[in-house]
Design a protein around this motif. Structure first.
Motif, PDB file in Angstrom:
ATOM      1  N   UNK A  26       0.833  -1.212   0.000  1.00 56.83           N
ATOM      2  CA  UNK A  26       0.000   0.000   0.000  1.00 56.83           C
ATOM      3  C   UNK A  26       0.867   1.261   0.000  1.00 56.83           C
ATOM      4  N   UNK A  27       1.846   1.323   0.907  1.00 57.19           N
ATOM      5  CA  UNK A  27       2.650   2.546   1.013  1.00 57.19           C
ATOM      6  C   UNK A  27       4.048   2.410   0.425  1.00 57.19           C
ATOM      7  N   UNK A  28       4.542   1.163   0.325  1.00 58.89           N
ATOM      8  CA  UNK A  28       5.892   0.907  -0.208  1.00 58.89           C
ATOM      9  C   UNK A  28       6.942   1.699   0.553  1.00 58.89           C
ATOM     10  N   UNK A  29       6.796   1.732   1.864  1.00 55.48           N
ATOM     11  CA  UNK A  29       7.721   2.519   2.675  1.00 55.48           C
ATOM     12  C   UNK A  29       8.336   1.666   3.771  1.00 55.48           C
TER      13      UNK A  29
ATOM     14  N   UNK B 152       4.126  -5.912   9.511  1.00 54.74           N
ATOM     15  CA  UNK B 152       3.385  -4.806  10.135  1.00 54.74           C
ATOM     16  C   UNK B 152       4.052  -3.524   9.645  1.00 54.74           C
ATOM     17  N   UNK B 153       3.255  -2.585   9.148  1.00 53.99           N
ATOM     18  CA  UNK B 153       3.822  -1.336   8.623  1.00 53.99           C
ATOM     19  C   UNK B 153       3.339  -0.139   9.444  1.00 53.99           C
ATOM     20  N   UNK B 154       4.019   1.002   9.244  1.00 56.16           N
ATOM     21  CA  UNK B 154       3.738   2.264   9.943  1.00 56.16           C
ATOM     22  C   UNK B 154       4.352   2.235  11.335  1.00 56.16           C
ATOM     23  N   UNK B 155       5.337   3.112  11.557  1.00 55.58           N
ATOM     24  CA  UNK B 155       6.160   3.005  12.764  1.00 55.58           C
ATOM     25  C   UNK B 155       5.367   3.072  14.068  1.00 55.58           C
ATOM     26  N   UNK B 156       4.403   3.963  14.191  1.00 49.62           N
ATOM     27  CA  UNK B 156       3.664   4.053  15.458  1.00 49.62           C
ATOM     28  C   UNK B 156       2.835   2.786  15.693  1.00 49.62           C
TER      29      UNK B 156
END
Lengths: 222, 235
Positions: free
Chosen positions: A50-53, A64-68
């Motif tokens: 979804x974000x490729x980050x 699991x994505x997104x640091x928070x």
């Protein structure tokens, strides 16, 4: 079966580093996989389509994505040395300020990087005001989380290495001990913690990289 | 006094999807609360500025003497203070992470892309905005398939965190469909979400706080005229 924990990240990303900091504070062994953001691996694209980050935490093959979100997952999965406070209200406050750092301050930094003239001046003014709020939040405490390092300190670790380096490259002199004595005292405490230092970024290397990235950012934004 | 017995108030507006989230969560837990309506189109009240000095936004949850801001943070707070069933968040860390991921996606990407449709100038901009928005819907349709595991809601048998985070936007989605003349949720592209939307809106915790689409459309017109400066200036 032993846990297999990987972090897809980059050494220069404060989001990436905060995930590693949380894992180190909990004593969780993990493998760091350095990504090349200019040439994203198929693994990264598979695990975060979804974000490729970065960062992405991969726990026993599960991403699991997104640091928070990763920080909360880490705290819920490995319950030793909890990083989030126990009381619901304290948790809400910690989450509020974490959100503030990411959605407000770091977004404004982006505006400073991309802006020029009056726009940039305004963004710089915004940052100084936002930092004042953070300074107030920290007053009277040893760490954002109280007596010891916790979730909000991990999120705020962006101010220990990354943020001062970025401002140096931008030639902006607003983040000083004179203006923010409480935050700087906290930084002094943070750099004495081994795990924090291990998740730092070599200054000269980071300054060089950021200079290059800033040029690229500016030309792609045109 | 038990924490959960303290007086509860929600500062908000009937039209805000973010405020809806707080109200649905309280309804799910059968918590009585006082709804303090703000009239944001007339400016921000002293009460709001005091309750949320950092962002000056609604919703604010007032629990005893505590102020909690940011809708998703409020929902988690409610789930933790009133832990009795039904649970809003799943107990499994991975399920929670997935729900939080999509909620963040909705707030950071999807809802802004819906708003872009309304703000688009000219046919080309509108077409581009709709295309972007529909890409997001396709992702959400797929996510729903993965999350629901054959059950009626993202949360399973009952509405949960992600149902609340997403469903609160349905009123504005319908208004956008009316004003753009395009069916955004469709049988062809999002068959599962269309049925989910009906079920969500009929849920006991939702139906009294979901704004009527026509009323919302009228409200949107009023706000748009104010923005264009067509309303008489406030003296």
């Amino acid at each position: 079966m032993a846990d297999e924990v990987k972090v897809l990240g980059v050494w220069a990303s404060p989001y990436s580093r905060r995930v590693e900091l949380a894992l180190k504070l909990k004593g969780i062994p993990y493998e760091h996989i350095e990504e090349d953001l200019l040439n994203k691996s198929s693994t990264l694209l598979k695990y975060n389509p979804v974000h490729q980050k970065v960062p992405v935490l991969v726990h026993n093959g599960n991403p699991i994505a997104e640091s928070l979100i990763i920080l909360e997952y880490i705290d819920e999965t490995w319950t030793n040395n909890p990083v989030l406070p126990q009381a619901p209200y304290d948790r809400a406050i910690a989450r509020f300020w974490a959100n503030f750092i990411d959605e407000k301050i770091l977004n404004t930094v982006r505006k400073v990087c991309l802006g020029s003239g009056k726009e940039q001046e305004q963004a710089i003014e915004e940052i100084t005001e936002q930092l004042k709020l953070l300074e107030n939040e920290l007053k009277g405490k040893e760490y954002f989380s109280g007596h010891s390092i916790g979730y909000l300190d991990i999120v705020a670790s962006v101010f220990v290495f990354w943020f001062p380096n970025v401002l140096e490259v931008l030639g902006i002199d607003v983040f000083t001990a004179e203006k923010y004595p409480v935050i700087f005292e906290w930084i002094g405490k943070m750099v004495k913690i081994d795990a924090v230092n291990e998740c730092g970024m070599p200054k000269e290397k980071h300054l060089d990289l950021f200079r290059t990235r800033l040029e690229a950012l500016k030309s792609s934004a045109k | 006094m038990e924490k959960s017995d303290l007086k509860v108030k929600v500062l908000g507006t009937w039209s805000s999807p973010f405020v809806m989230r707080a109200r649905i969560a309280l309804n799910m837990k059968s918590v009585n609360y006082e709804f303090l309506q703000e009239r944001l189109w007339e400016g921000k009240s002293e009460r709001l500025l005091k309750s949320n000095p950092v962002h000056k936004k609604v919703p604010v949850l007032i629990h005893g003497d505590k102020l909690i801001c940011e809708s998703l943070i409020i929902v988690e707070y409610i789930d933790e203070v009133w832990p009795s069933a039904p649970s809003i968040l799943h107990s499994d860390p991975n399920e929670r992470a997935i729900a939080r991921f999509w909620a963040a996606y909705l707030d950071d990407k999807w809802f802004p892309s819906m708003r872009s449709i309304g703000f688009a100038r000219g046919e080309d901009e509108k077409k581009a905005a709709i295309a972007e928005f529909e890409k997001g819907l396709v992702l959400l349709e797929k996510a729903f398939g993965n999350c629901r595991k054959g059950k009626p809601f993202f949360g399973g048998d009952q509405i949960g965190y992600l149902d609340i985070a997403f469903g609160c936007f349905l009123g504005w989605l319908r208004v956008t469909e009316t004003t753009s003349g395009i069916k955004l949720l469709s049988e062809a592209k999002t068959p599962a979400l269309i049925n989910w939307a009906h079920r969500f809106c009929s849920d006991a915790a939702v139906k009294d706080v979901m704004p009527d689409t026509e009323k919302l459309a009228e409200f949107a017109k009023m706000i748009a005229s104010k923005r264009r400066g067509e309303a008489p200036p406030k003296s």
